[in-house]
Design a protein around this motif. Structure first.
Motif, short mmCIF file in Angstrom:
data_model
loop_
_atom_site.label_atom_id
_atom_site.label_comp_id
_atom_site.label_asym_id
_atom_site.label_seq_id
_atom_site.Cartn_x
_atom_site.Cartn_y
_atom_site.Cartn_z
N LEU A 186 0.83 -1.20 0.00
CA LEU A 186 0.00 0.00 0.00
C LEU A 186 0.87 1.25 0.00
CD1 LEU A 186 -2.71 -0.99 2.64
CD2 LEU A 186 -2.76 -1.31 0.16
N GLN A 187 0.31 2.33 -0.55
CA GLN A 187 1.01 3.60 -0.49
C GLN A 187 1.08 4.09 0.95
OE1 GLN A 187 -1.35 5.82 -3.30
NE2 GLN A 187 -0.23 5.01 -5.06
N ASN A 188 -0.03 3.90 1.68
CA ASN A 188 -0.09 4.29 3.10
C ASN A 188 -0.91 3.25 3.85
OD1 ASN A 188 1.15 7.01 3.03
ND2 ASN A 188 -0.57 7.46 1.68
N THR A 189 -0.46 2.89 5.04
CA THR A 189 -1.21 1.89 5.81
C THR A 189 -2.59 2.40 6.21
OG1 THR A 189 -0.13 2.60 7.85
CG2 THR A 189 0.82 0.71 6.70
N SER A 190 -2.78 3.70 6.22
CA SER A 190 -4.10 4.26 6.55
C SER A 190 -5.15 3.88 5.50
CB SER A 190 -4.02 5.78 6.69
OG SER A 190 -3.62 6.36 5.45
N PHE A 229 -9.92 0.75 3.34
CA PHE A 229 -10.47 1.07 2.02
C PHE A 229 -10.08 0.00 1.00
CE2 PHE A 229 -9.83 2.84 -2.21
CZ PHE A 229 -11.09 3.34 -2.49
N VAL A 230 -8.80 -0.37 0.98
CA VAL A 230 -8.32 -1.36 0.01
C VAL A 230 -8.97 -2.71 0.27
CG1 VAL A 230 -6.28 -2.61 -0.80
CG2 VAL A 230 -6.17 -0.14 -0.46
N LEU A 231 -9.10 -3.11 1.53
CA LEU A 231 -9.75 -4.39 1.85
C LEU A 231 -11.21 -4.41 1.39
CD1 LEU A 231 -8.27 -5.27 5.33
CD2 LEU A 231 -8.05 -6.61 3.22
#
Length: 159
Positions: free
Chosen positions: A76-80, A84-86
């Protein structure tokens, strides 16, 4: 909540249910020389204690045309962006498992596909999710071990 104590009869019931979740309680009872009512009560108690969570059906995906398995590490670009990605990954039905992980990947997925071309399309779907920096794929040549009972027996022996 007190720890639920399993005895040898419970272990044997679970052993048979893992082999075949559809086995009738009467068949279990006959094999264990107990009543079907006893099996029913014990299974109910294990369900209420959360030891048994539903039952599942095992499909032969090869016979359904989905013999290709790959594992895809998602960066991911950011773990935050993980949640959203999931949520986007959950929209891809060919992703059968997804784990949030530590180490090299942020998310680790198992995919099932018809063939390499289909797998490529699925991997591109993952790559196209906003927030995914890149992916890394490993192809499964063969599932050599998928044994639900070994761990269960080890746990039983430790109790």
């Amino acid at each position: 909540m007190a720890k639920f104590k399993l005895d040898e009869i419970d272990h044997q019931i679970l052993d048979m249910l893992i082999d075949n979740t559809r086995i009738p309680f009467t068949d279990i009872a006959k094999k264990l020389l107990i009543s079907a009512g006893t099996v029913h009560v014990r299974v109910k108690k294990m369900e209420e204690a959360g030891i048994i969570k539903g039952s599942s059906l095992t499909l032969d995906y090869k016979k359904l045309g989905y013999s290709f398995i790959a594992y895809v590490g998602v960066f991911l670009q950011n773990t935050s962006q993980t949640k959203f990605v999931l949520e986007r990954i959950a929209d891809i039905p060919y992703v059968t498992v997804a784990h949030i992980t530590t180490g090299k990947f942020n998310i680790f997925c198992k995919i099932r596909a018809k063939d390499t071309m289909h797998a490529k399309d699925i991997i591109f779907m993952l790559d196209d999710i906003d927030g995914v920096y890149r992916t890394e794929t490993m192809i499964s040549l063969e599932e050599s071990l998928n044994d639900k009972k070994r761990l269960m027996h080890t746990i039983f022996n430790e109790l």
